[in-house]
Structures are given as C-alpha cells and as structure tokens.
Design an enzyme around this catalytic site. Structure first.
Site, PDB file in Angstrom:
ATOM      1  N   LYS A   1       0.864  -1.193   0.000  1.00 19.70           N
ATOM      2  CA  LYS A   1       0.000   0.000   0.000  1.00 19.70           C
ATOM      3  C   LYS A   1       0.895   1.236   0.000  1.00 19.70           C
ATOM      4  O   LYS A   1       1.911   1.263   0.714  1.00 19.70           O
ATOM      5  CB  LYS A   1      -0.893  -0.046   1.241  1.00 19.70           C
ATOM      6  CG  LYS A   1      -1.998   0.997   1.276  1.00 19.70           C
ATOM      7  CD  LYS A   1      -2.886   0.751   2.496  1.00 19.70           C
ATOM      8  CE  LYS A   1      -3.971   1.786   2.654  1.00 19.70           C
ATOM      9  NZ  LYS A   1      -4.820   1.522   3.843  1.00 19.70           N
TER      10      LYS A   1
ATOM     11  N   SER B   1      -9.751   1.996   3.160  1.00 20.03           N
ATOM     12  CA  SER B   1      -8.911   2.741   2.235  1.00 20.03           C
ATOM     13  C   SER B   1      -7.998   1.858   1.383  1.00 20.03           C
ATOM     14  O   SER B   1      -7.493   2.301   0.361  1.00 20.03           O
ATOM     15  CB  SER B   1      -8.036   3.724   3.006  1.00 20.03           C
ATOM     16  OG  SER B   1      -7.132   3.007   3.858  1.00 20.03           O
TER      17      SER B   1
ATOM     18  N   SER C   1      -9.566  -0.738   7.179  1.00 19.81           N
ATOM     19  CA  SER C   1      -9.090  -0.495   5.812  1.00 19.81           C
ATOM     20  C   SER C   1      -8.450  -1.695   5.131  1.00 19.81           C
ATOM     21  O   SER C   1      -8.207  -1.662   3.926  1.00 19.81           O
ATOM     22  CB  SER C   1      -8.097   0.666   5.801  1.00 19.81           C
ATOM     23  OG  SER C   1      -8.733   1.860   6.137  1.00 19.81           O
TER      24      SER C   1
END
Lengths: 557, 120
Positions: A102, A177, A201
């Site tokens: 990420k 997210s 997330s």
C-alpha cells in the site's frame, strides 16, 4: 475538480490476451504453492515476477489498483534471487514470491505518495520496518497500491490518482482505504499485499473483493515507516486470497521493533502452523464457543448481508460450535468514538505536510503562513474535512465533550471485549454492513450523509479501538457481489484467530461449494485473441506511474 | 487483556451539542469554519466553507452520544490499546557497581573521583 465515474466503461469482465492467460496459470497459484514451486526450481522467480508484472500492467488500466509498478526493479530483484537459489542458498519460506505494498508504507526503492498530490514523486530515504523485513525474506516488492489519500476514506475514491474499481464489478468500489491492495490480490495481480488498517481499511476491502484481510494485535507488527494517519489506531495488515497465505506473511511481519514505541516485546509462535492446523483439523468446531454481539441487529445491515451471516452461523453450529450471545453496548458508540479520535490524531499527524518538513514549498514569495496554506491546499476534500473536524474537537471549548469523552468510550470497548472473551473463544460478525457500493454513489463533493457513510465501518472499528486481532474471510455473495465474515480474537491471540479462520474458510468452501481461488475461471477474467506480435514472454521495460491530478482532487477520466 | 472496572450511566444526560459551532448560525458558522481552517493552515474557498458547514451540521450531533451515554467520573480515559515502551535514553536506568571504576581512579575523595583543575 471532482471525479465523475465513467459509466460508459464496459462493466467487465476484464479481457486478457492469450499471452496473459499463460501468465494467469502462474498467478492463480497461492503464495504457499508458488513458494514451493520456486524452492523446487519448478518455476523461476523471473517467470513468476514477469507473470504478475505483466498481468498488473494489463488490468491496471481497468482497475487502477496500482499507483506505481516497478517492472525494472522487480526484474532485477528476481534475477538476484534466482542466482541465490542457483547457488543452493537456503532462503526464507516466501523467497521469490511477489508482493505489493500500500502506497502509505515507506519504500526507498519506489515512490511513496500516500495517494496524495502533496507527496507526488516523493521517494523516502528509508524503508518501513515491514518493507525491510520482506526484502530480508527475499520477497519481490513490485508495486505500490492505490488508496484513499493518507488512508482517509472507506471507498477508494479519495485518491489523487483516481479511484480503484472492484474486479468483480468495475462500476463498484473495491472498498477503502486499502482499495488497491485488495483489488490487486482479487484480480491475481499479486498473491500477497500489505495494507494499513485504522478502522477496517484492510478488512472492509477484503469483504468487498472476496479476499482475506487480516489485522494483527496492536503492537505485533511495527508501524515504523507507515505514514501515520491515527497513530493509536493504525495497524499494518496482510491481504491474501486465502488464510494460509495471510498467516505465512504474518510470520514474516510479526515481531518486536525498537523503532516503534508501541511494538510489543513478545515472541510470536508460527501463524502458519496455526493456519495449517486449522486447515487440517477434523471436528475442531466441536466445543468451540463463538460469540455474537447482541447489539448487532438485523436492521443495522443489508438484508443480504444478514442472511449470509445467519447461514454461516448455522454452518458453524451444525459443525459443533456453540453460538453464544455476548453484550457489547459500547460498540454502538464506536463510530462516533472512532471518528473523534481519528480526526484529532489526523490533525496532529498531517501537520508535518507543510512544505517545510514534507511536501512541495509553494508560493515562496508569500509569508511563511500563506506559503504553508498554499502547500496544504493540495490536500483532497476528505482529508480537509477530517482535519477540520480534528481542529474543532481539539479546540479548548470542545476538548472535554469530544476527545476526552471518546477516550473514555474507548476504555468501555476494551472492557466489553474483555468481558466477552471470558465467555467465548472468538467473536464473529459480518465484516461490513453492505456489499460493495457503486462508484457513482461514492462520488460526491461531500458525502451527502456523512453519518451514513461512516457507519459503513461500524463492524470493523471496535477491534481497532481495543487493538485486538481481526480477520475477514470471504463468506458468499449478495446480488453478485462478495461478502465477508469477520473473526475477532482476544488481544495477543493471533494464532487462535488464524486457526479458527482457517477452519471456517474450509467449512464455507465445503458448504457453499465456492472456491474463491477459481475467480479467474468464473468468467471475470476472460481471454481475447492476442494482438499481433504479443507473446507470453512480453516484459515491460519501463516503470509505470499513474499520474496525479494537479489540484489534489481525484481526476476526471 | 487488562480488566478495568468501569461504570456506565443508566440515565443518559441530555444531548448537549453545545460547541461554539452549535451555538451560532448562518454566517457565524462559516466564520467559525474559516477560523478552524486558519488554525489548521488550510485554505478554503467559499464553496468548500459551505460544504464543511453542512458536513459539521450533519456530523457533530452524533458525537453528543459520547458524553451523554457514559458516566465520565467512573471511567478512565485511554489513549493507546497497549502500553507504550519508552525510547528516550534518559528514561533507561542502568544500575552498576561503581567500586571497580572508583578503584581505577587516580585519586578519590569522599567516594568521588578527584580530578585536577581544568582551568588554571
């Protein structure tokens, strides 16, 4: 400028050329199988990495799951690891396996933007502790995945690099997210990915994409090098296509780190062993006490989600588990508590992006304050909203009513978990109250009903407040879109979580007759005739970036 | 997990959405948001100010429940799920026996090193 989702875009399946189909044969392997084939020299690391890089470059046009794909870097790493294997060196269990990270986790070999225009083109001078661990394990980090800016959001649409589409339906959100990591794993671009989980997330995108998302006990995995959002809630977690793969990656990541003040000084036993034991266990549900939160009621979630959850409970009961209701009244306050604490910590953590410490210095002819304001105007709309919410809560007039009260409710959440785990082994719930929502619904200058949008995290937030480990595994479908079930274990008992998750994964696959690994053959990834000149060995020679919009809002396509 | 004794309020107090924002209206709310933006070093245009006023109007009332449903006096606040370790070196106490070191000193006086003058 506000992004408008292009509804004229065909809604899948993703089309792949014949050459890509050959790559898919490799990419469909689990990380466990891939590592074994690499160890036995049945596959070279270069073949494996090439397959994933090519697939990623191909499907990223539709998914926008990656902000950066480092093809040249990955090729070089693959060659180095192949050379080590040729020399007969004994490498780690995941040597040669590709992994994506990420883009809010620092890497000194690829840009780290946190999907924000304010960090466009920034490459950190250091690696996050987890990045370092994966390099030490000879894994091949080949890309950085898309996210809501600074991990602020639950839909993947608040990215300066554009929204991520869900591989199961391109017109739907992949969650947030960690939208990019989940979408990349689901679409076979990578068998493993790292995410960060502040309020769900990792787990909510896993639920939206039929993948596995695990969040460790707070302090089990170092956050050194994670671009902080809300430090007391942030965790680094794993995304995978099955529980065993997530557990193997956990073994690489867990452990004490002197650079993280919150790191637990504890020796962790093997998560892989726990997952394997769960996979092979017979009648292990017998005697297992499964907790269900009394306060979670049918009208709080979508009917399709609730029906699926009841079905999973029935399966576990049939297999011998005892289902026990537990009280957790504070969980009903968890959304308000989370948004209060998170926005206050966000306000503090993002203060460093001022053009002096981080971010481009803009308007140098202006005064220092105005120059900082110019730089910080690069923040996207959701970040601005939440930073201002934090400023409001931390104002002296509101501090007691808002922030201090939230810290007290956090204590209640911890207490509710402690009481519940005196009666049960694990707690289960749906991971999210809904399945993936449409991208059109997610796009708006401001959420029309922020309280509704934020309640989408209500089932994942309590675990972050208390720091207990939690995992989401695929549990079925509602109206063609994936659903997930969440398993929460007591603080520090991550092995128990992986053990139960592995057993439940087997049970669900057995009863529902769905093999989520066969997503590729379920019609979502189809093949088309290869363009002239293309072949399976095609390998991109340049690194690819997605371009951020200049003004920090999500761009139009 | 550590078990703490906490109490919950059985009679919720009235919701008190009594922040400076809630007490004002219209233009004053816009001014309040602009003031917040200034403290956060964020530039907002008029459209953004309007959006954030609307965002606050919808969102802030949900935070009332935090105070109204908990008995503050009986609950301690926590800021972290787990205890932090200290990374400050001056917080690290190392005990050691001073005798071997003192024994090696050229001169001692009252259990301390005795050194010659640094400046004449």
């Amino acid at each position: 400028m506000i992004y408008k989702h292009d509804t004229s875009k065909p809604n899948g399946p993703l089309a792949l050329s014949e050459g890509m189909r050959l790559h898919l044969e490799i990419a469909r392997l689990s990380a466990y199988e891939m590592a074994e084939k690499i160890r036995k020299r049945e596959l070279s690391v270069q073949e494996v990495v090439r397959a994933h890089v090519n697939l990623s470059n191909t499907v990223n046009a539709d998914l926008n799951a990656f902000i950066h794909i480092g093809a040249e870097y990955a090729e070089k790493r693959a060659r180095e690891i192949d050379a080590k294997l040729a020399r007969g060196e004994v490498l780690s269990p995941l040597a040669g396996v590709p992994v994506a990270i990420k883009d809010n986790i620092a890497t000194n070999f690829m840009p780290t933007t946190a999907a924000s225009a304010i960090l466009k083109g920034w490459t950190p001078p250091y690696n996050a502790h987890v990045s370092e661990l994966m390099l030490d394990a000879d894994m091949v980090v080949f890309g950085k995945t898309n996210l809501d800016e600074f991990a602020v959001g639950g839909s993947g649409v608040y990215s300066a690099y554009g929204p991520t589409s869900n591989p199961w339906s391109l017109h739907h959100s992949a969650g947030g997210s960690g939208s990019g990591s989940a979408a990349a794993v689901a679409a076979f671009c990578t068998p493993l990915a790292l995410g960060s989980d502040t309020g769900g997330s990792v787990r909510q995108p896993a639920s939206f994409t039929a993948t596995v998302g695990a969040k460790p006990t707070y302090g089990a995995v170092s956050r050194f090098g994670l671009l902080a959002m809300a430090s007391s809630l942030d965790h680094i977690g794993q995304c995978a296509r099955n529980v065993l793969d997530a557990a193997i990656l956990a073994d690489v990541l867990y452990g004490h780190c002197a650079k993280d003040a919150t790191s637990l000084d504890k020796e962790w036993e093997s998560m892989q062993d726990a997952a394997l034991a769960g996979k092979r266990a017979e009648n292990a549900f017998s005697g297992l006490k499964i907790g269900v939160v009394r306060q979670y009621e049918a009208d709080m979630v979508h009917p399709g989600v609730w029906d699926n959850f009841l079905l999973i409970l029935q399966y576990m009961q049939d297999a011998g588990a005892q289902i026990i209701e537990v009280d957790a009244p504070s969980f009903l306050l968890s959304v308000a508590t989370y948004y209060m604490l998170m926005s206050c910590e966000l306000f503090s953590n993002l203060a460093r992006y001022d053009g002096v410490r981080y971010g481009p210095r803009m308007g140098e002819e202006l005064s220092a304050i105005h120059s900082m304001q110019k730089t910080r105007s690069l923040f996207g709309p959701e970040v601005k909203r939440r930073v201002l919410l934090g400023a409001h809560a931390l104002a002296s007039d509101n501090y007691t009513q808002c922030y201090a009260a939230a810290q007290r409710v956090r204590m209640l959440a911890r207490q509710d978990y402690a009481n519940a785990f005196e009666q049960v082994d694990v707690i289960v719930s749906p991971t999210a109250p809904v399945s993936a929502f449409s991208l059109d619904a997610a796009f708006s200058p401001a959420p029309p009903n922020p309280e509704e949008a934020y309640r989408a995290d209500m089932l994942t937030i309590p675990a972050n407040l208390a720091g207990v480990p939690a995992i989401s595994i695929p549990s079925g479908f509602s109206e063609g879109l994936p659903l997930g079930v969440q398993i929460v274990a007591p603080f520090g008992l991550d092995r128990e979580m992986f053990f139960v998750a592995s057993m439940l994964e087997n049970l669900i696959i057995d009863r529902l007759k769905i093999n989520f690994d066969l997503f590729a053959t379920a019609g979502k990834l189809t093949t088309t005739t290869a363009p002239k000149g293309a072949s399976a060995s095609d390998f991109p020679t340049g690194d690819k970036h997605t371009t951020a919009s200049k003004d920090g809002d999500t761009p139009s396509k | 997990m550590q078990k703490d004794t906490v109490q919950r309020s059985t009679v919720p107090t009235s919701a008190t959405h009594s922040s400076a924002f809630a007490c004002c209206s219209g233009e004053d709310r816009a001014l309040y948001v602009k003031k917040l933006a200034q403290s956060a070093c964020i530039e907002l245009d008029e459209r953004e100010v309007k959006e954030i006023v609307s965002y606050f109007e919808r969102l802030l009332p949900i935070f009332d429940s935090l105070q109204s449903q908990t008995d503050e006096s009986a609950i301690s606040a926590i800021s972290q799920p787990a205890r932090e370790s200290s990374l400050r070196t001056d917080d690290v106490f190392v005990t050691s026996d001073p005798q071997p070191t003192l024994a090696a000193a050229a001169r001692t006086k009252d259990g301390y090193f005795s050194t010659g003058p640094i400046l004449n």
